[in-house]
Design a protein around this motif. Structure first.
Motif, short mmCIF file in Angstrom:
data_model
loop_
_atom_site.label_atom_id
_atom_site.label_comp_id
_atom_site.label_asym_id
_atom_site.label_seq_id
_atom_site.Cartn_x
_atom_site.Cartn_y
_atom_site.Cartn_z
N THR A 122 0.82 -1.28 0.03
CA THR A 122 -0.05 0.04 0.07
C THR A 122 0.85 1.29 0.08
OG1 THR A 122 -0.01 -0.04 2.47
CG2 THR A 122 -1.92 -1.12 1.18
N ILE A 123 0.30 2.57 -0.25
CA ILE A 123 1.15 3.73 -0.39
C ILE A 123 -0.02 4.76 0.29
CG2 ILE A 123 0.54 4.11 -2.76
CD1 ILE A 123 3.20 5.47 -3.03
N ALA A 124 0.62 5.55 0.92
CA ALA A 124 -0.11 6.82 1.63
C ALA A 124 0.28 7.73 0.33
CB ALA A 124 0.39 7.13 3.03
N VAL A 125 -0.71 8.45 0.01
CA VAL A 125 -0.61 9.99 -0.99
C VAL A 125 -1.56 10.78 -0.46
CG1 VAL A 125 -0.08 8.33 -2.94
CG2 VAL A 125 -2.43 8.71 -2.53
N PRO A 173 1.58 2.44 10.84
CA PRO A 173 2.68 2.27 11.61
C PRO A 173 3.29 3.13 12.64
CG PRO A 173 3.17 1.40 9.33
CD PRO A 173 1.70 2.02 9.46
N GLY A 174 3.11 4.45 12.46
CA GLY A 174 3.88 5.57 13.11
C GLY A 174 2.53 5.98 14.17
N MET A 175 1.59 5.08 14.50
CA MET A 175 0.57 5.57 15.20
C MET A 175 0.31 4.97 16.60
SD MET A 175 -0.93 7.94 13.92
CE MET A 175 -2.22 8.39 15.12
N LEU A 222 8.18 6.22 17.50
CA LEU A 222 8.09 5.66 16.33
C LEU A 222 8.20 6.78 15.18
CD1 LEU A 222 5.71 2.70 16.61
CD2 LEU A 222 8.16 2.67 16.68
N ASP A 223 7.93 8.00 15.51
CA ASP A 223 7.76 9.04 14.28
C ASP A 223 8.65 10.26 14.75
OD1 ASP A 223 7.42 9.68 11.66
OD2 ASP A 223 5.66 11.08 12.51
#
Ligand code: TXA
Ligand code: MG
Length: 333
Positions: free
Chosen positions: A119-122, A229-231, A332-333
């Motif tokens: 998947t990709i975040a855009v 993942p960053g949450m 994580l972020d």
């Protein structure tokens, strides 16, 4: 990896977008304003540049990045849009909405940027500087928030310099960002629409366009299989401890206030900043990260935070405050 170059700071001027696009094409890291927070940009197709970006932030490589593009047509070259994604992209782009979608097999974004996911975040940001840079660069730019991993997102160029000075090649100073809180992330996968991260675009506005409610992601403790993942865990964290839903101030505390009526004992607080004296949630979101940073520097034992309504953008404000107050075992972020 050498990330010790001095940071060049440019004010917004016609040449800035061209200089930024050229620097990106050369594999450099460029921090720039979006309407939400400042991003740290790199050429999404350049794996070396993306690796430098992870190193500059101190970000774990399993945490994927958002690809920023100039328009929906460019986004369609990276990802597959279902009907729901088409509808909300048409309604809210450019704007503070990120879509997580199936990645196209010919997607030019480096595997490192998407952490090997399918998947990709855009996102298409709505800020004149970001838009000019993306138009001049003419390709996807990955841009996480321009803060050290685990820290509060930057809403001014000074915040970026405080966190990443010397680790960024070029910083475009466009003044304080308008929304002040990161984009709302919605995953449109397998015929469902999940709210992965509440953000600058309120859930209710997205649901009104979709005609149905956004689902919540399944809860997981597994750090190796996160939905967003960053949450996880502590995030958006100042160094000073936070006490939420405070109706009174205890000795040694600073107060992060909201609304016209201050918590009892506010006159004894070591410092007081009000997110919105008028009780306006949009104003509170815009002030959240800068006020947290300012109180974090006040040398107090703890920050008491008054209750903030959960309506509209209040959901995202409360989400960030809960993460900022969480134990510091996971950043994580
Ligand atoms: O407003 C924003 O979104 C800002 C500005 C600069 O655009 N960017 C931002 O990026 O907040 P970042 O990297 O700080 O947060 C991106 C979030 C992370 O939690 C990451 O795990 C998640 O998006 N993410 C990225 N790709 C994902 C994917 N394929 N699936 C699930 N979550 C993803
Ligand atoms: Mg971030």
């Amino acid at each position: 990896m050498a990330v010790d170059l001095a940071t060049r700071v440019m004010r917004v001027e016609p040449a800035a977008a061209v200089a930024a696009a050229r620097a990106l094409a050369e594999g450099r890291l460029v921090a720039f304003p979006t309407e939400t927070v400042y991003g740290l940009g790199a050429d999404a197709g350049n794996a070396r540049a993306v690796a430098r970006l992870f190193a500059a932030k101190g970000r774990p490589k399993f945490n994927p990045l958002i690809s920023h593009v100039a328009d929906l047509a460019t986004a369609r070259r990276l990802a597959r849009f279902d009907a729901a994604a088409e509808r909300i992209a048409a309604a809210f782009w450019p704007g503070p909405l990120t879509l997580v979608l199936p990645k196209r097999s010919d997607c030019p974004v480096s595997e490192l940027a998407t952490a090997g996911l399918d998947t990709i975040a855009v996102r298409v940001p709505d800020h004149p500087v970001a838009r000019d840079i993306l138009a001049a660069f003419a390709g996807p730019v990955v841009a996480p928030s321009a803060n050290r991993s685990g820290h509060v997102s930057p809403t001014t160029a000074a915040h970026v310099l405080a966190d990443l000075g010397g680790r960024v090649d070029l910083l475009i100073d466009g003044g304080p960002t308008q929304v002040g809180i990161e984009s709302t992330i919605v995953a449109c996968l397998d015929q469902t629409a999940l709210l992965l991260r509440p953000g600058g675009l309120p859930r209710s506005r997205i649901e009104a366009v979709l005609g149905f409610a956004l689902a919540d992601p399944p809860q997981t403790d597994a750090a190796d299989a996160p939905v967003a993942p960053g949450m996880l865990g502590s995030h958006y964290a100042p160094n000073t401890q936070l006490r939420l839903d405070a109706r009174s101030v205890e000795p040694g505390e600073a107060l992060l206030a909201f609304g016209p009526a201050l918590a009892s004992g506010a006159e004894h607080a070591a410092a007081v900043l009000n997110l919105s004296p008028a009780g306006d949630l949009v104003e509170a979101a815009a002030n959240l990260f800068s006020h947290l940073r300012a109180l974090d520097c006040a040398g107090v034992a703890r920050i008491a935070v008054m209750p903030i309504p959960h309506a509209d953008i209040g959901e995202a404000i409360n989400d960030r405050l809960v993460r900022a107050a969480a134990p510091r075992n996971q950043r994580l972020d």
